[in-house]
Design an enzyme around this catalytic site. Sequence first.
Site, PDB file in Angstrom:
ATOM      1  N   ASP A  40       0.821  -2.441  -2.238  1.00  0.00           N
ATOM      2  CA  ASP A  40       0.023  -3.317  -1.359  1.00  0.00           C
ATOM      3  C   ASP A  40       0.898  -4.435  -0.769  1.00  0.00           C
ATOM      4  O   ASP A  40       0.829  -4.712   0.437  1.00  0.00           O
ATOM      5  CB  ASP A  40      -1.144  -3.907  -2.174  1.00  0.00           C
TER       6      ASP A  40
ATOM      7  N   LYS B  58       1.985  -5.135   3.276  1.00  0.00           N
ATOM      8  CA  LYS B  58       1.910  -6.437   3.966  1.00  0.00           C
ATOM      9  C   LYS B  58       3.280  -6.856   4.476  1.00  0.00           C
ATOM     10  O   LYS B  58       3.419  -7.350   5.598  1.00  0.00           O
ATOM     11  CB  LYS B  58       1.359  -7.495   3.002  1.00  0.00           C
TER      12      LYS B  58
END
Length: 438
Positions: free
Chosen positions: A211, A215
């Site tokens: 994750d 980003k």
Amino acid sequence: MSDQQKTPSADQLKVGIAGLGTVGTGVIKIISQQADILRQRTGRDIVIKGVSARDPKKLRDVDLSAFEWFGDPMRLAREADIDIYVELMGGADGIALASVEGALKRGVDVVTANKALMAAHGTRLAQVAEENNAVLAYEAAIAGGIPIVKALREGLAGNGIDRIYGILNGTCNYILTTMEKTGRPFKDVLADAQDQGYAEADPSFDIGGIDAAHKLSVLAALAFGRAVDFDAVYVEGIERIGAEDIAYASEFGYRIKLIGAAKRTAHGIEQRVHPCLVPLDTPIASVDDVYNAVVVEGDAVGQATFEGRGAGEGPTASAVTADIADIARGLRLPTFSIPAAELAPAQASPMEHHEGAYYLRLNVLDKPGVMAAITIILAEAQVSIASIIQRGRSTEEAVPIVILTHETREAVMMAALDKIRAHEAVMEEPHVIRIETF
Ligand code: NAP
Ligand code: HSE
């Protein structure tokens, strides 16, 4: 949809929301509770026209009775009378990708919190958005409530950016700080983070660093004007961080954080996500719990740090609403700050060029010559030792040796580790954490 139809006016802005989980219900609450403020700030009424989720019977803590229910998000995206399609379902492909693309292709603006989607398809979706005169907004996809996309695209528009780094995953930061403060085990603390709505549908994306890598790759595209290059991100998660690593780090004057960092180098863009020892007196070391922090180094502004809650209903819904408000005001910026066709091709700097210091924790048999053998391997590789601890005495069990090195090259350290790993007295896979002084 023509340009003329997109000119903001003092009328309604019609919104369709697909995904009514943690973030979706949070957005519905803000749009209804802050209706007056949003009207004053944007000059328009933001009106939810339709919603979609999997289960129409599920109890949700918002009243959906005023909204048309769409059993199929594709129909909401492609057929409903809406100005903005808000995608809050998640997933890099499948219905999230198809519906976002469907909305953009008919010129409907899109707001999403979906970093997996942006990391996998962001460059192409930015092109689709531009070709159809639509906006693709994704503030909530990075660092929760922190307005970092806005900062990079607008507030720091006059800066060349050479490095951007920070704490980009709320779940991991919550786990690491809670383990340190309470001594509770990893699994219990992860379950807490899931209960609080911080974690991804598959929490291995959080703890495995994926994750944060999603980003980082999107941030790097925005900061450096390059195509999103998720595959080039070096990724390690926090799965192997134990309570003993947290305790040793503290003894040496460090805290352990999952850091995402991207910078320009002579070889290309280095992008990496991994646990780091950061000195206790570095500002980022005291960013705790679900908080994220993003540090941008601009050639005019110098260092600018942005901090706030990185996950959860309120912060994420705040960022989604900010994108909706920008569109309501008529702000129409390219997805990655510059036209998609002008994004430079990705050019990655491989991890073996990375330079830094390392923390090693080895479990070794406690017998004469082992410490000497390990230090000789490091010395022969020209890796200089900064500190070393060996405690305990056991003729039957392994004992820990903890070493901090001075700066070296990743390729050199990895070659030395291969030799250490192969030594007969080394009883388990070495624990290696990079050290960042920032
Ligand atoms: P969530 O609580 O699991 O909610 C997902 C929602 O999507 C649910 O309402 C679900 O419907 C709906 N959905 C899933 N598949 C669907 C399908 N095929 N058709 C229709 N609806 C479908 O997830 P979340 O935490 O709100 O996250 C949503 C997005 O925001 C993700 O992209 C996530 O990465 C991102 N995000 C989350 C956070 C956070 O802190 N949670 C922060 C930043 C970004 P049902 O309710 O009927 O099952
Ligand atoms: N699962 C993510 C996190 C949500 O913990 O940071 C916010 O993007």
